[in-house]
Design a protein around this motif. Structure first.
Motif, mmCIF file in Angstrom:
data_model
loop_
_atom_site.group_PDB
_atom_site.id
_atom_site.type_symbol
_atom_site.label_atom_id
_atom_site.label_comp_id
_atom_site.label_asym_id
_atom_site.label_seq_id
_atom_site.Cartn_x
_atom_site.Cartn_y
_atom_site.Cartn_z
ATOM 1 N N ALA A 1 0.837 -1.199 0.000
ATOM 2 C CA ALA A 1 0.000 0.000 0.000
ATOM 3 C C ALA A 1 0.870 1.246 0.000
ATOM 4 C CB ALA A 1 -0.921 0.001 1.219
ATOM 5 N N GLU A 2 0.289 2.353 -0.461
ATOM 6 C CA GLU A 2 0.948 3.653 -0.471
ATOM 7 C C GLU A 2 0.129 4.623 0.363
ATOM 8 O OE1 GLU A 2 3.788 4.061 -1.968
ATOM 9 O OE2 GLU A 2 3.868 2.239 -3.193
ATOM 10 N N PHE A 3 0.824 5.612 0.922
ATOM 11 C CA PHE A 3 0.125 6.662 1.665
ATOM 12 C C PHE A 3 0.191 7.959 0.871
ATOM 13 C CE2 PHE A 3 0.091 10.214 4.749
ATOM 14 C CZ PHE A 3 -1.193 10.022 5.255
ATOM 15 N N VAL A 4 -0.995 8.535 0.601
ATOM 16 C CA VAL A 4 -1.099 9.815 -0.103
ATOM 17 C C VAL A 4 -1.507 10.873 0.911
ATOM 18 C CG1 VAL A 4 -2.199 11.077 -1.977
ATOM 19 C CG2 VAL A 4 -1.792 8.612 -2.213
ATOM 20 N N ALA A 5 -0.679 11.891 1.110
ATOM 21 C CA ALA A 5 -0.959 12.937 2.085
ATOM 22 C C ALA A 5 -1.685 14.099 1.431
ATOM 23 C CB ALA A 5 0.342 13.432 2.720
ATOM 24 N N PHE A 6 -2.733 14.602 2.107
ATOM 25 C CA PHE A 6 -3.401 15.809 1.598
ATOM 26 C C PHE A 6 -3.620 16.867 2.676
ATOM 27 C CE2 PHE A 6 -6.727 12.352 1.422
ATOM 28 C CZ PHE A 6 -7.370 12.633 2.620
ATOM 29 N N ASP A 7 -3.083 16.654 3.886
ATOM 30 C CA ASP A 7 -3.167 17.710 4.895
ATOM 31 C C ASP A 7 -2.110 17.467 5.968
ATOM 32 O OD1 ASP A 7 -4.175 20.047 6.107
ATOM 33 O OD2 ASP A 7 -6.240 19.444 5.657
ATOM 34 N N LEU A 8 -1.560 18.566 6.487
ATOM 35 C CA LEU A 8 -0.593 18.533 7.588
ATOM 36 C C LEU A 8 -1.249 19.180 8.801
ATOM 37 C CD1 LEU A 8 2.264 18.038 8.696
ATOM 38 C CD2 LEU A 8 2.922 20.268 7.745
ATOM 39 N N ASN B 1 8.154 17.532 1.973
ATOM 40 C CA ASN B 1 9.001 16.730 1.082
ATOM 41 C C ASN B 1 9.588 15.510 1.786
ATOM 42 O OD1 ASN B 1 10.275 16.004 -1.306
ATOM 43 N ND2 ASN B 1 12.101 17.226 -0.853
ATOM 44 N N VAL B 2 8.709 14.585 2.189
ATOM 45 C CA VAL B 2 9.122 13.383 2.911
ATOM 46 C C VAL B 2 9.150 12.187 1.958
ATOM 47 C CG1 VAL B 2 8.495 11.775 4.739
ATOM 48 C CG2 VAL B 2 8.227 14.217 5.091
ATOM 49 N N GLU B 3 10.235 11.438 1.972
ATOM 50 C CA GLU B 3 10.350 10.240 1.141
ATOM 51 C C GLU B 3 9.340 9.190 1.609
ATOM 52 O OE1 GLU B 3 13.732 6.905 -0.110
ATOM 53 O OE2 GLU B 3 14.281 8.673 1.089
ATOM 54 N N GLY B 4 8.724 8.491 0.654
ATOM 55 C CA GLY B 4 7.763 7.450 0.994
ATOM 56 C C GLY B 4 6.350 7.938 1.192
ATOM 57 N N VAL B 5 6.141 9.265 1.045
ATOM 58 C CA VAL B 5 4.807 9.851 1.153
ATOM 59 C C VAL B 5 4.480 10.543 -0.158
ATOM 60 C CG1 VAL B 5 3.377 11.585 2.295
ATOM 61 C CG2 VAL B 5 4.935 10.169 3.648
ATOM 62 N N HIS B 6 3.366 10.171 -0.776
ATOM 63 C CA HIS B 6 2.916 10.843 -1.997
ATOM 64 C C HIS B 6 2.129 12.094 -1.619
ATOM 65 C CE1 HIS B 6 4.103 7.479 -4.542
ATOM 66 N NE2 HIS B 6 3.502 6.670 -3.679
ATOM 67 N N LEU B 7 2.437 13.195 -2.258
ATOM 68 C CA LEU B 7 1.707 14.438 -2.039
ATOM 69 C C LEU B 7 0.621 14.550 -3.094
ATOM 70 C CD1 LEU B 7 1.369 17.231 -0.695
ATOM 71 C CD2 LEU B 7 3.058 18.107 -2.326
ATOM 72 N N THR B 8 -0.629 14.676 -2.663
ATOM 73 C CA THR B 8 -1.718 14.770 -3.631
ATOM 74 C C THR B 8 -1.598 16.045 -4.454
ATOM 75 O OG1 THR B 8 -4.117 14.561 -3.901
ATOM 76 C CG2 THR B 8 -3.350 15.990 -2.132
ATOM 77 N N PRO B 9 -1.877 16.000 -5.758
ATOM 78 C CA PRO B 9 -1.907 17.235 -6.555
ATOM 79 C C PRO B 9 -2.995 18.172 -6.037
ATOM 80 C CG PRO B 9 -1.879 15.281 -7.964
ATOM 81 C CD PRO B 9 -2.122 14.802 -6.569
ATOM 82 N N ALA B 10 -2.812 19.460 -6.268
ATOM 83 C CA ALA B 10 -3.806 20.445 -5.845
ATOM 84 C C ALA B 10 -3.762 21.643 -6.779
ATOM 85 C CB ALA B 10 -3.555 20.894 -4.404
ATOM 86 N N VAL C 1 0.047 10.661 -11.605
ATOM 87 C CA VAL C 1 -0.675 11.330 -10.525
ATOM 88 C C VAL C 1 0.134 11.246 -9.238
ATOM 89 C CG1 VAL C 1 -2.870 11.515 -9.309
ATOM 90 C CG2 VAL C 1 -2.836 10.644 -11.638
ATOM 91 N N PHE C 2 0.715 10.059 -8.948
ATOM 92 C CA PHE C 2 1.552 9.903 -7.771
ATOM 93 C C PHE C 2 2.723 10.893 -7.785
ATOM 94 C CE2 PHE C 2 0.296 5.234 -6.963
ATOM 95 C CZ PHE C 2 -0.531 5.599 -5.911
ATOM 96 N N ARG C 3 3.307 11.055 -8.958
ATOM 97 C CA ARG C 3 4.488 11.926 -9.061
ATOM 98 C C ARG C 3 4.128 13.403 -9.130
ATOM 99 N NH1 ARG C 3 5.879 7.925 -12.971
ATOM 100 N NH2 ARG C 3 5.274 9.378 -14.623
ATOM 101 N N GLY C 4 2.827 13.695 -9.243
ATOM 102 C CA GLY C 4 2.407 15.092 -9.351
ATOM 103 C C GLY C 4 2.623 15.668 -10.722
ATOM 104 N N GLU C 5 2.827 14.813 -11.729
ATOM 105 C CA GLU C 5 3.072 15.297 -13.094
ATOM 106 C C GLU C 5 1.750 15.473 -13.819
ATOM 107 O OE1 GLU C 5 5.667 12.428 -14.811
ATOM 108 O OE2 GLU C 5 7.307 12.861 -13.421
ATOM 109 N N VAL C 6 0.974 16.440 -13.355
ATOM 110 C CA VAL C 6 -0.340 16.704 -13.924
ATOM 111 C C VAL C 6 -0.422 18.181 -14.268
ATOM 112 C CG1 VAL C 6 -1.505 14.827 -12.727
ATOM 113 C CG2 VAL C 6 -1.271 17.028 -11.603
ATOM 114 N N VAL C 7 -1.297 18.481 -15.231
ATOM 115 C CA VAL C 7 -1.406 19.862 -15.680
ATOM 116 C C VAL C 7 -2.079 20.708 -14.628
ATOM 117 C CG1 VAL C 7 -2.414 21.378 -17.407
ATOM 118 C CG2 VAL C 7 -1.497 19.160 -18.091
#
Length: 359
Positions: free
Chosen positions: A114-121, A145-154, A350-356
């Motif tokens: 499983a992966e963890f996607v973060a959308f709030d701190l 910028n933490v390794e092993g945590v995906h940052l959701t696009p916004a 999407v995981f990498r944040g490579e979205v328009v």
């Protein structure tokens, strides 16, 4: 010094909204199709907390191990646990983790981590950010910028959010979330807005269950829906269960002539074929068979659904909604072919944040 926030903590929730607005004031994010998860790290102690405030650690040991190595000593994150399979999010793979056998959980964690996607701190060090507006919490999250945590696009741009609404479904995502930029984090409150996909399908009314608040034959609890595959085999695809009490009573009388002994029903006895979805079975969520009443295959009902899951044959992910009866449709015409096919989209992008994003 310990973290300023400790589990359990109710997550901030979302309420349905019809359409992404043109006006500003919202931060838009993809709606991830997984398990909501708050992560609490306080020194050597790390807790994965579910939406219902229960610990998830034993079901996702690989996530606990990964985050224990990478997260700051004291931090609280809000996000989603997801599993990717064949380039799409796979909710079924997540539900398989809720298993009593530790050996089974360990095997699955190795096969499909499983992966963890973060959308709030929500907290860092000795500071809590619950009272800070969404815009400030997002800026702090991006700086983490933490390794092993995906940052959701916004994005704050409605047009970009609309494009995500269409594109990301092909990666298994579930719509778009809108967060008021100026609002604080409100535990347990429905402050967020969710924009989800809605579709309709014409289904066979193949059975019913009686409502728990009445005697058998008095109140209809839910409809059991069916769709035919390419070979004409009828599969149980979901249920409709939201009716006013007066309508439940009317339906009990209206559908009484369709009740059969099930002798020729395709979901009972020797008629059931290998690989066929039928109702009433024991699952990880239901420890005993769920009784139901077979109906003559005479009615077609149009229902609204959000999306499907489970591969082939698929089923509706959530309880569908009654739209109308379809007396103009033949039962045999209700097949899987009418369900919408979604164009695939690169989940890794999407995981990498490579979205328009336009702003």
């Amino acid at each position: 010094m310990s973290s300023p926030l400790r589990p359990p903590l109710k997550p901030m929730l979302a309420k349905p909204a019809k359409a992404i607005p043109d006006s500003g004031g919202l931060l838009f994010e993809p709606k991830w199709d997984g398990f909501r998860c708050l992560v609490f790290r306080d020194g050597d102690e790390l807790t994965l907390q579910s939406r219902s405030e229960k610990p998830l650690n034993r079901y996702f040991p690989e996530v606990v191990a990964r985050l224990s190595k990478s997260l700051p000593e004291r931090i609280v994150l809000d996000g989603e646990l997801v599993i990717a399979r064949d380039g799409k999010l796979d909710f079924d793979a997540l539900t398989e983790r809720i298993h009593p056998a530790e050996s089974r959980v360990k095997l699955l964690s190795e096969q499909n981590p499983a992966e963890f996607v973060a959308f709030d701190l929500l907290a860092l060090g000795d500071e809590s950010f619950l009272e800070d507006p969404t815009s400030e919490r997002r800026a702090r999250l991006e700086a983490l910028n933490v390794e092993g945590v995906h940052l959701t696009p916004a994005t704050t741009d409605p047009e970009t959010a609309r494009s995500w609404f269409e594109l990301f479904e092909g990666a298994g995502l579930d719509g778009v979330i809108g967060k008021p930029l100026a609002e604080p984090y409100a535990p347990g409150k429905r402050v967020l807005l969710k924009y989800k996909h809605k579709r309709t399908a014409d289904c066979v009314l193949a059975g019913l269950r009686w409502h728990v608040d009445g005697e058998p034959g008095e109140l209809v609890g839910s409809f059991l829906l069916g769709l035919h595959d390419a070979d004409g085999l009828l599969h149980h695809v979901g249920v409709v269960g939201s009716f006013p009490v007066t309508r439940r009573r009317e339906l009990a009388e209206e559908l009484a002539p369709l009740i059969t002994d099930g002798a020729d029903h395709p979901w009972l006895g020797d008629a059931v074929q290998e690989g066929q979805r039928v109702p009433g079975g024991i699952t990880r969520w239901k420890s005993k068979e769920q009784p139901w009443v077979p109906l003559a295959l005479d009615r077609v009902v149009e229902v609204a659904y959000e999306h499907t899951e489970g591969g082939a044959p698929a089923r509706f992910r959530h309880t569908s909604q009654f739209v109308r009866w379809r007396p103009d449709r033949e039962v045999a015409s209700c097949g899987y072919a009418q369900l919408a096919e979604v164009a695939r989209y690169d989940l890794d992008a999407v995981f990498r944040g490579e979205v328009v994003r336009t702003r």
